[in-house]
Structure formats: structure tokens, C-alpha cells
Design an enzyme around this catalytic site. Structure first.
Site, short mmCIF file in Angstrom:
data_model
loop_
_atom_site.label_atom_id
_atom_site.label_comp_id
_atom_site.label_asym_id
_atom_site.label_seq_id
_atom_site.Cartn_x
_atom_site.Cartn_y
_atom_site.Cartn_z
N LYS A 221 -1.28 -4.28 -73.64
CA LYS A 221 -1.18 -3.40 -74.79
C LYS A 221 -2.50 -2.64 -74.98
O LYS A 221 -3.56 -3.17 -74.67
CB LYS A 221 -0.91 -4.21 -76.07
CG LYS A 221 0.42 -4.93 -76.13
CD LYS A 221 0.54 -5.72 -77.42
CE LYS A 221 1.80 -6.55 -77.47
NZ LYS A 221 3.02 -5.72 -77.58
N ARG B 188 11.54 -12.28 -75.15
CA ARG B 188 12.93 -12.56 -74.74
C ARG B 188 12.99 -13.65 -73.67
O ARG B 188 13.99 -14.36 -73.57
CB ARG B 188 13.60 -11.27 -74.28
CG ARG B 188 13.04 -10.66 -73.01
CD ARG B 188 13.39 -9.20 -72.85
NE ARG B 188 12.65 -8.36 -73.80
CZ ARG B 188 12.72 -7.03 -73.83
NH1 ARG B 188 13.53 -6.39 -73.00
NH2 ARG B 188 12.01 -6.35 -74.71
#
Length: 493
Positions: free
Chosen positions: A271, A345
Site C-alpha cells: 500500500k 479473503r
């Protein structure tokens, strides 16, 4: 903290409802003591009846109450629980800011045909907690705060019923604040190990069974998805399970699965700085589940519940997992990693499979999963996906009861085809940026399979950068009350 009485006594402040185009009998009775001056203020619009407005009037010795806070609620026909929550929360914030320690509320002045005294009492106690919540900081120069310590509830209704509603509302508010505090904690203070310790303390307090799987046990069970996310970390992963038995027979079990990524750098799909700051809150789903379990432990609904939290951080090192890796999940399905920043996930995939292994018949996962859901729905609505409309309707009804808004996103066959599109594995973890929120939810559906399942993406609703109706900037504790209400209503059926 709460006292139920039938008449006003000596109070530092009294809270009274005001509706547009109507002077209630409560205001009329007060107006007699004020010798008609309240009606004059209403006529001159100096007492506002607009939604969420607060008008303070000093009694100047005309009554045994020092000051009155008149709470505008708008038109009675448009009056909702959302209006009541926001208005009372703002009022309690105001009382706290003005250093009032002893207040009373004319509960029956807030009652209408649509909202009875039980509803109002529950909401009043709930937002008493939420509105007065203070951000926990680590500053050495701590300010002394005056708290609103006592709220007297004035009502003609049955005292025991009102007290019960106040208790339930207070439990809901306090547990939401517990979740807020967890999400606001710095990542060096809330590791997966610390989160597991918190969960164990919660389980022991409420006499729940629990399991905390260590890395070796996860390896034995084949939890390759969660373990892959943990590869780069020096902090050990935890798979946390809390088991609440509300029925004699272990059936109709609701599985609540919360994403517990205690810090997310994005891994090798790193990020940018601005995207990384605030990622301590990537365990908002875990906090929501633990908050719900706190409510369940207090209120003891007749419903079986499993809470599952797969927890680790996601960091970069020489051992971290990489784009192009192929991993094997607990379900046996293989996954091609295309994006290490789509790690939540992966952790949830093993969490969902583990919940099913422990006997969950219904699944609800909660996660700060995608930026895509913020693009789609903004910061005030939680995205939802499902493979079972009946279960979704039950979650939706619970969210409407708590005023935590959710909106359903679709899963079409072509979405499933996209997450199954890999030359090297059964699934890929990131088909692309378009439809990002839908792709993430669709991926999780591959592990829920035929078990009724609802996915809640709280990336936009888990925290806020500014003060809001129900609290300060920071974590919101979203979905704590909705999950608990879902379980409570299941237990009543």
C-alpha cells in the site's frame, strides 16, 4: 446508572421531546410552571422543533429542575428510531460537554404510536453509551473529564419492563464501545496474540467454550490460506473460536466469522503511505464479532453460536507470500495469489471452512474487506452479499432494527467464473479492480458453498474521520448490534 421514577425530583437537567406542529401534554404541564413563557418561546421559534436540534432553557427557580433540554424531533409522522438515536445521542454529548452529572429524561414525551416506551428506553440507554464514548488515547497529559453518571427515567409505564429495556440497551451500547476500543488500538499493542487473549477473557467471563489454534495445529488442519498471509510476520497467527451453547442440542448453529488482520501493509502488493495509515483497523470484523459475543454472553439468548476469528498481520519480509504463489486452503481448494493485498479473503476462507467444521449451519462473515465497497456505497452503508435470501432478509431486518444500514450487492454466474479463472489453481484471489467488492464476496462464497451465508463488507462503515451522530471520530463499532440482534431474533423463533 439508571433509575426509573414516576415523578421529577431535583435534577441538574431534564430532557424533553418536542415535535413540530404539536405541543405535547408534557410541555403544556411545564408551561404552567413557566407561566406561559415556554409557549411564547415556541411561538417565537426560539425553541426549535427541527430534527436533532437542542434548546436549553433555565428554570430560574420556577421548578426544582435547574435547566431543561428540549430535543427537536421534527414532524411526528416522520419520526423514526434513527431520528431518536441521533437526537438523544447528541443530547447526551451536550450534557457531557456541559459537565452535567445528573440528568433525567421524560421518557413518555418521546413515545408515539410507532415507538413505544420499551423501544425508547432501549434506545436511550444504548445511545447514552454510544454518544458519551470517549476516544482512548495514550497521551501523558491527560485531561480530567466530568462524566454523565446518572440518568433518571421518568415514566408512567411498568418500571420492571422499562428497567429490562434499559439493561438490554445499555448492554448493546457498552459492547459496541468495547469493539470501538479494540479497533482504535495501535497495532503494536493489539497483535493476534493479544486479540486471542482478549477473546479468551471474554469467553471465560461468560462461561463459553473456546479454542485458540496455534500455528502447528493450523498446519495439521491444512489452513494454508491464513498461514500464507502470516508467512512474512514474526507474530504468530491465531485461529480463535468462541462457542456459545444456548440450546441443549447442538443444532441450528450460527457462525459469525470476523476478519482479524491486526495490521495490513498490503504485503508485496504494498500500500502507499496514505493507504497504510489507519490499517490498524483491519480487524474491525473481529471486533464486531467479539462485541456481539459480549452481548450474547450478557443476555443469554436461546441460540447456538460459534464465533471464528482468523488473525494475523500482513507484512513484508523475505519469507512473505508473493504474487504468483499458489496456496492450498483448509477446504482443499487451491488459490493463485494475484494480489497479496487481497489477504483478508484468504484468512476468511479458512475461517469459514473452520466454522463449518465446528458445526455452523448458518454463516455471517464481517470484514473490512475492500475499498471497492466504499466507491460503490460510501461510508454510511455496509455492503452485503449472500447465497440465501431467507438468511439475508433476517440480517436485513436486524440491521433495520439497529439502524445500521446495509445494501445487497449481486453475485452472478459470470462473477463466479472470474474468481475461478486461473491457469494454475482452482481460484484466484483478485480478478481485477472492476467490481472489486463483488469479486471479494464471490470469492468467499466459494468456501461457504451450500451453507446459507451472508457477507458484510464494513470497509466504509467501520470507522470515520470526523465526529458523527453516535460518537467521536475513529472506530464506529458497526455491526456489533446487528449481529447480536440477529442472534437474539433467531433464539426467539
Amino acid at each position: 446508572m439508571f433509575q426509573v421514577q414516576t415523578e421529577l425530583a431535583n435534577h441538574g437537567a431534564v430532557i424533553v421531546a418536542l415535535f413540530e406542529e404539536e405541543t405535547s401534554r408534557f410541555v403544556q404541564e411545564l408551561d404552567k410552571a413557566f407561566e406561559g413563557q415556554l409557549q411564547g418561546l415556541l411561538d417565537e421559534k426560539e425553541l426549535s422543533t427541527k430534527k436533532k436540534s437542542i434548546s436549553k432553557v433555565h428554570s430560574l427557580g420556577k421548578t426544582n429542575v435547574k435547566r431543561y433540554y428540549f430535543v427537536g424531533l421534527g414532524k411526528k409522522e416522520a419520526y423514526t428510531t434513527e431520528t431518536l438515536r441521533a437526537s438523544l445521542s447528541k443530547t447526551f454529548k451536550t450534557l457531557q460537554a456541559e459537565k452535567i452529572q445528573d440528568a433525567a429524561i421524560l421518557l413518555d414525551s418521546f413515545v408515539t404510536e410507532k415507538l413505544d416506551a420499551i423501544d425508547v428506553a432501549h434506545i436511550a440507554a444504548e445511545v447514552y453509551c454510544l454518544g458519551t464514548y470517549r476516544l482512548q488515547t495514550y497521551k501523558t497529559d491527560k485531561k480530567e473529564h466530568v462524566e454523565l453518571e446518572k440518568l433518571v427515567v421518568i415514566t408512567a409505564e411498568d418500571a420492571k419492563e422499562i428497567e429490562a429495556a434499559l439493561t438490554v440497551g445499555y448492554v448493546h451500547g457498552r459492547a459496541t464501545n468495547s469493539a470501538r476500543t479494540l479497533v482504535n488500538m495501535p497495532p503494536n499493542m493489539l497483535t493476534a496474540t493479544k486479540l486471542a487473549e482478549y477473546a479468551v477473557e471474554l469467553a471465560e467471563k461468560y462461561d463459553m467454550d473456546y479454542k485458540v489454534l496455534e500455528k502447528e495445529e493450523m498446519e495439521e488442519l491444512g489452513m494454508g490460506a491464513l498461514l500464507a498471509v502470516n508467512q512474512g510476520s514474526t507474530e504468530p497467527p491465531k485461529m480463535i473460536a468462541l462457542i456459545y451453547k444456548g440450546k441443549e442440542e447442538w443444532k441450528d448453529v450460527i457462525g459469525l466469522i470476523g476478519k482479524g488482520i491486526t495490521y495490513d501493509t498490503g504485503g508485496y502488493s504494498l500500500k502507499p503511505r496514505d493507504g497504510m495509515v489507519g490499517m490498524k483497523g483491519d480487524m474491525g470484523g473481529a471486533a464486531a464479532v467479539l462485541g456481539a459475543m459480549e452481548i450474547i454472553g450478557e443476555l443469554r439468548p436461546e441460540q447456538n453460536v460459534i464465533a471464528i476469528i482468523p488473525s494475523t498481520d500482513n507484512v513484508v519480509s523475505g519469507t512473505a507470500f508473493k504474487p504468483d504463489d499458489v496456496i492450498t486452503s483448509m477446504s482443499g481448494k487451491t488459490i493463485e495469489v494475484l494480489n497479496t493485498d487481497a489477504e483478508g479473503r484468504l484468512a476468511l476462507a479458512d475461517g469459514i471452512t473452520y466454522a463449518k467444521k465446528l458445526g455452523a449451519n448458518y454463516l455471517v462473515d464481517v470484514a473490512t474487506l475492500t475499498g471497492g465497497v466504499i466507491v460503490a456505497l460510501g461510508n454510511h452503508t455496509t455492503g452485503a452479499m449472500t447465497n440465501n435470501e431467507t438468511l439475508f432478509e433476517q440480517v436485513l431486518e436486524a440491521s433495520m432494527e439497529t439502524d445500521e444500514r446495509i445494501w445487497q450487492l449481486p453475485i452472478f454466474e459470470r462473477d463466479k467464473e472470474r474468481v475461478r479463472n486461473s491457469k494454475f489453481a482452482d481460484l484466484n484471489n483478485s480478478p481485477g479492480r472492476d467490481g472489486h467488492a463483488v469479486m471479494a464476496g464471490t470469492f468467499l462464497g466459494e468456501f461457504a458453498e451450500d451453507t446459507p451465508w451472508v457477507h458484510l463488507d464494513i470497509a466504509g462503515t467501520s470507522d470515520t474521520t470526523s465526529t458523527h451522530d453516535l460518537g467521536p471520530a475513529g472506530a464506529t463499532g458497526v455491526m456489533v448490534r446487528t449481529l447480536a440482534t440477529l442472534v437474539e431474533r433467531f433464539g426467539e423463533e
